[in-house]
Write an enzyme that holds these catalytic residues in place. Structure first.
Site, PDB file in Angstrom:
ATOM      1  N   HIS A  12       1.696 -13.938  -1.679  1.00  0.00           N
ATOM      2  CA  HIS A  12       1.646 -12.760  -0.981  1.00  0.00           C
ATOM      3  C   HIS A  12       0.210 -12.443  -0.261  1.00  0.00           C
ATOM      4  O   HIS A  12      -0.699 -11.836  -1.231  1.00  0.00           O
ATOM      5  CB  HIS A  12       2.020 -11.355  -1.532  1.00  0.00           C
ATOM      6  N   HIS A  14      -2.108 -11.705   3.469  1.00  0.00           N
ATOM      7  CA  HIS A  14      -2.025 -11.430   4.751  1.00  0.00           C
ATOM      8  C   HIS A  14      -3.310 -12.007   5.334  1.00  0.00           C
ATOM      9  O   HIS A  14      -4.521 -11.804   4.927  1.00  0.00           O
ATOM     10  CB  HIS A  14      -2.105 -10.030   5.163  1.00  0.00           C
ATOM     11  N   HIS A 187       8.778  -6.792   3.148  1.00  0.00           N
ATOM     12  CA  HIS A 187       7.894  -5.566   2.075  1.00  0.00           C
ATOM     13  C   HIS A 187       9.131  -4.850   1.908  1.00  0.00           C
ATOM     14  O   HIS A 187       9.799  -4.246   2.708  1.00  0.00           O
ATOM     15  CB  HIS A 187       6.730  -5.312   3.032  1.00  0.00           C
ATOM     16  N   GLU A 190       7.302  -0.482  -1.793  1.00  0.00           N
ATOM     17  CA  GLU A 190       5.888  -0.188  -1.899  1.00  0.00           C
ATOM     18  C   GLU A 190       5.619   1.028  -2.011  1.00  0.00           C
ATOM     19  O   GLU A 190       5.522   1.920  -2.860  1.00  0.00           O
ATOM     20  CB  GLU A 190       5.068  -0.996  -1.211  1.00  0.00           C
ATOM     21  N   ASP A 268      -2.435  -9.653  -1.636  1.00  0.00           N
ATOM     22  CA  ASP A 268      -2.316  -8.645  -0.737  1.00  0.00           C
ATOM     23  C   ASP A 268      -3.432  -8.684   0.621  1.00  0.00           C
ATOM     24  O   ASP A 268      -3.117  -9.595   1.287  1.00  0.00           O
ATOM     25  CB  ASP A 268      -2.091  -7.182  -1.029  1.00  0.00           C
ATOM     26  N   ASP A 269      -4.548  -7.915   0.576  1.00  0.00           N
ATOM     27  CA  ASP A 269      -5.547  -8.087   1.316  1.00  0.00           C
ATOM     28  C   ASP A 269      -6.935  -8.006   0.579  1.00  0.00           C
ATOM     29  O   ASP A 269      -7.696  -6.757   0.466  1.00  0.00           O
ATOM     30  CB  ASP A 269      -5.582  -6.740   2.236  1.00  0.00           C
TER      31      ASP A 269
HETATM   32 ZN    ZN Z   1       1.419  -7.016   1.927  1.00  0.00          ZN
END
Ligand code: ZN
Length: 325
Positions: A12, A14, A187, A190, A268-269
């Site tokens: 996961h 981005h 997603h 969350e 994630d980021d």
């Molecule tokens: Zn994400």
């Protein structure tokens, strides 16, 4: 061996959100764009969630051409390699590249070339719809995706604002991707609660969920996820930075793991959340006492859930096991 040095599988991540700040600062300088307000001392800066989105957007405007994306993929995978990642999947958003979906094939081909430059990290791409752009755009994105498949484009998913629209509206887009043989994730769970997770499972039929952690609020849903073997792409550092949980001590990843839910760990980021795969592993070991046994278990789950062919999976599993003997 410290657990942070173990080989890692990341499901996961981005692409734009993984852009190393030093790479983006260099690209901005080449283009004469001033990013000094959002990159300071090699870090992305922001004060709260709306400001985070502004910073993310300001940085992403520097990515303008297919060649920029080729270089970005290479920079991201070189960073993954430095984190001990042996397999990664990158979320791509065709609606963010170029001026229309017609530009997508040129961007994707450039990203393939970027991944070719870092063969040490096995990489696959997941094309994603942006939920808040609505179901029609999601369907068009799915159509553009399946019309130009490349060797690494093996997955389909959806990100964006979980609070908007019902999951059922996106079923046609997911059906297009599934019928083309793509692996399916989305997603959910969350910012949305158990109901969002349940709707996504019922209507979009993913084998994996991005986050999914708020399923913990409903024991019956936790049982269902465990029984169906739905794999959670958990991003603990991201959840804490965005306030889903106040601290890692409050995060449900350990309880989900102990409940038999197949969990994995990703970032994630990462530069936006001031995290990395090494940091996530070290933090989980410190807070929950995770040892090599837990990390071996989650990496096996991740490799088995990866959107790659059987031969690649077998090769990776061997590489992983040889490295962990
Ligand atoms: Zn994400």
């Amino acid at each position: 061996m410290p657990v942070a040095d173990l080989p890692k599988t990341e499901l996961h991540l981005h692409l734009e959100g993984a852009a190393p700040p030093e790479f983006m600062a260099g690209l901005a300088a080449e283009k004469g764009v001033d990013l000094s307000a959002v990159i300071e001392d090699g870090m992305y800066v922001y004060t709260d969630f709306p400001h985070f989105l502004q910073t993310y957007e300001a940085v992403s405007t520097v990515l303008q051409t297919p060649d920029d994306y080729r270089r970005l993929v290479e920079a991201v995978l070189r960073h993954s390699k430095s984190e001990g990642v042996i397999y990664t999947e990158l979320f791509l958003a065709p609606t963010l590249t170029g001026t229309s979906l017609a530009d997508w094939p040129a961007y994707l081909d450039a990203m393939e070339a970027g991944a070719d430059a870092v063969p040490e990290v096995e990489c696959r791409f997941i094309s994603t719809a942006v939920r808040h752009l609505g179901a029609d755009m999601a369907r068009e994105t799915a159509e553009a995706t399946v019309a130009h498949l490349t060797p690494r484009l093996t997955g389909w998913g959806m990100g964006g604002n979980e609070a908007l629209f019902s999951a059922a509206e996106f079923a046609p887009a997911f059906d297009i991707a599934r019928e083309a043989g793509l692996g399916i994730t989305t997603h959910a769970g969350e910012f949305g609660g158990p109901e969002s997770v349940r709707e996504s499972l019922d209507h979009l039929r993913p084998t994996r969920l991005g986050h999914g952690v708020r399923a913990i609020e409903d024991p019956a849903l936790v049982d269902r996820i465990a029984a169906e073997g739905i794999v959670l792409e958990v991003n603990p550092g991201s959840n804490v930075m965005l306030g889903v949980y106040a601290s890692l001590d409050d995060h449900p990843i350990d309880r989900l793991f102990r409940s038999g839910v197949p969990v994995t760990v990703s970032t994630d980021d990462p530069p936006y959340f001031h995290t990395s795969m090494r940091k996530e592993y070290a933090d989980l070991a410190r807070v929950f006492g995770w040892t090599r046994a837990e990390f071996d278990a989650i990496n096996r789950v991740a490799l088995n859930a990866a959107f790659c062919d059987a031969a690649t999976r077998a090769r990776l599993m061997t590489r992983f096991e040889e490295a962990t003997v």
